[in-house]
Design a protein around this motif. Sequence first.
Motif, PDB file in Angstrom:
ATOM      1  N   THR A  29      60.892 -57.529   2.347  1.00 51.07           N
ATOM      2  CA  THR A  29      59.492 -57.165   2.523  1.00 51.07           C
ATOM      3  C   THR A  29      59.302 -55.659   2.390  1.00 51.07           C
ATOM      4  O   THR A  29      58.395 -55.190   1.703  1.00 51.07           O
ATOM      5  N   GLU A  30      60.159 -54.891   3.036  1.00 49.40           N
ATOM      6  CA  GLU A  30      60.073 -53.433   2.965  1.00 49.40           C
ATOM      7  C   GLU A  30      60.279 -52.947   1.531  1.00 49.40           C
ATOM      8  O   GLU A  30      59.571 -52.053   1.072  1.00 49.40           O
ATOM      9  N   GLY A  31      61.244 -53.504   0.842  1.00 42.07           N
ATOM     10  CA  GLY A  31      61.507 -53.094  -0.530  1.00 42.07           C
ATOM     11  C   GLY A  31      60.352 -53.380  -1.472  1.00 42.07           C
ATOM     12  O   GLY A  31      60.096 -52.611  -2.386  1.00 42.07           O
ATOM     13  N   MET A  32      59.648 -54.460  -1.232  1.00 40.31           N
ATOM     14  CA  MET A  32      58.540 -54.826  -2.100  1.00 40.31           C
ATOM     15  C   MET A  32      57.253 -54.080  -1.781  1.00 40.31           C
ATOM     16  O   MET A  32      56.308 -54.139  -2.542  1.00 40.31           O
ATOM     17  N   VAL A  37      61.653 -47.589  -9.389  1.00 41.36           N
ATOM     18  CA  VAL A  37      62.446 -48.780  -9.087  1.00 41.36           C
ATOM     19  C   VAL A  37      62.975 -48.708  -7.665  1.00 41.36           C
ATOM     20  O   VAL A  37      63.531 -47.698  -7.236  1.00 41.36           O
ATOM     21  N   VAL A  38      62.788 -49.806  -6.930  1.00 45.62           N
ATOM     22  CA  VAL A  38      63.384 -49.994  -5.616  1.00 45.62           C
ATOM     23  C   VAL A  38      64.354 -51.157  -5.771  1.00 45.62           C
ATOM     24  O   VAL A  38      63.993 -52.204  -6.310  1.00 45.62           O
ATOM     25  N   GLU A  52      53.785 -47.473 -12.020  1.00 46.12           N
ATOM     26  CA  GLU A  52      54.268 -48.850 -11.905  1.00 46.12           C
ATOM     27  C   GLU A  52      55.553 -48.864 -11.079  1.00 46.12           C
ATOM     28  O   GLU A  52      56.374 -47.969 -11.177  1.00 46.12           O
ATOM     29  N   THR A  53      55.727 -49.911 -10.264  1.00 50.33           N
ATOM     30  CA  THR A  53      56.920 -50.047  -9.430  1.00 50.33           C
ATOM     31  C   THR A  53      57.538 -51.419  -9.656  1.00 50.33           C
ATOM     32  O   THR A  53      56.826 -52.410  -9.771  1.00 50.33           O
ATOM     33  N   ALA A  54      58.873 -51.461  -9.699  1.00 46.75           N
ATOM     34  CA  ALA A  54      59.609 -52.722  -9.827  1.00 46.75           C
ATOM     35  C   ALA A  54      60.583 -52.845  -8.670  1.00 46.75           C
ATOM     36  O   ALA A  54      61.183 -51.856  -8.246  1.00 46.75           O
ATOM     37  N   PHE A  55      60.742 -54.053  -8.154  1.00 49.60           N
ATOM     38  CA  PHE A  55      61.714 -54.359  -7.107  1.00 49.60           C
ATOM     39  C   PHE A  55      62.813 -55.182  -7.749  1.00 49.60           C
ATOM     40  O   PHE A  55      62.557 -56.227  -8.338  1.00 49.60           O
TER      41      PHE A  55
END
Length: 64
Positions: free
Chosen positions: A60-63, A28-29, A2-5
């Motif tokens: 956009t890049e971070g997401m 996490v980003v 799982e990833t969170a921005f």
Amino acid sequence: METAFVTGGSGFVGAPLIRRLVARGVRVVALARSGAAAAAVEKEGATACRGGLLDERAATEGMR
């Protein structure tokens, strides 16, 4: 995994949020406007994405 921005990751709410997410095994980003903010979010275990809320490219890049 799982990833969170997270925006505001170096702030009063964002830093503890990053710590909790990382502790749960979430990648996490975090958006970081400055070098100091990037260092702060990386210290908490996040990957820094340099830019601000109005920077469409950075958001956009971070997401991704």
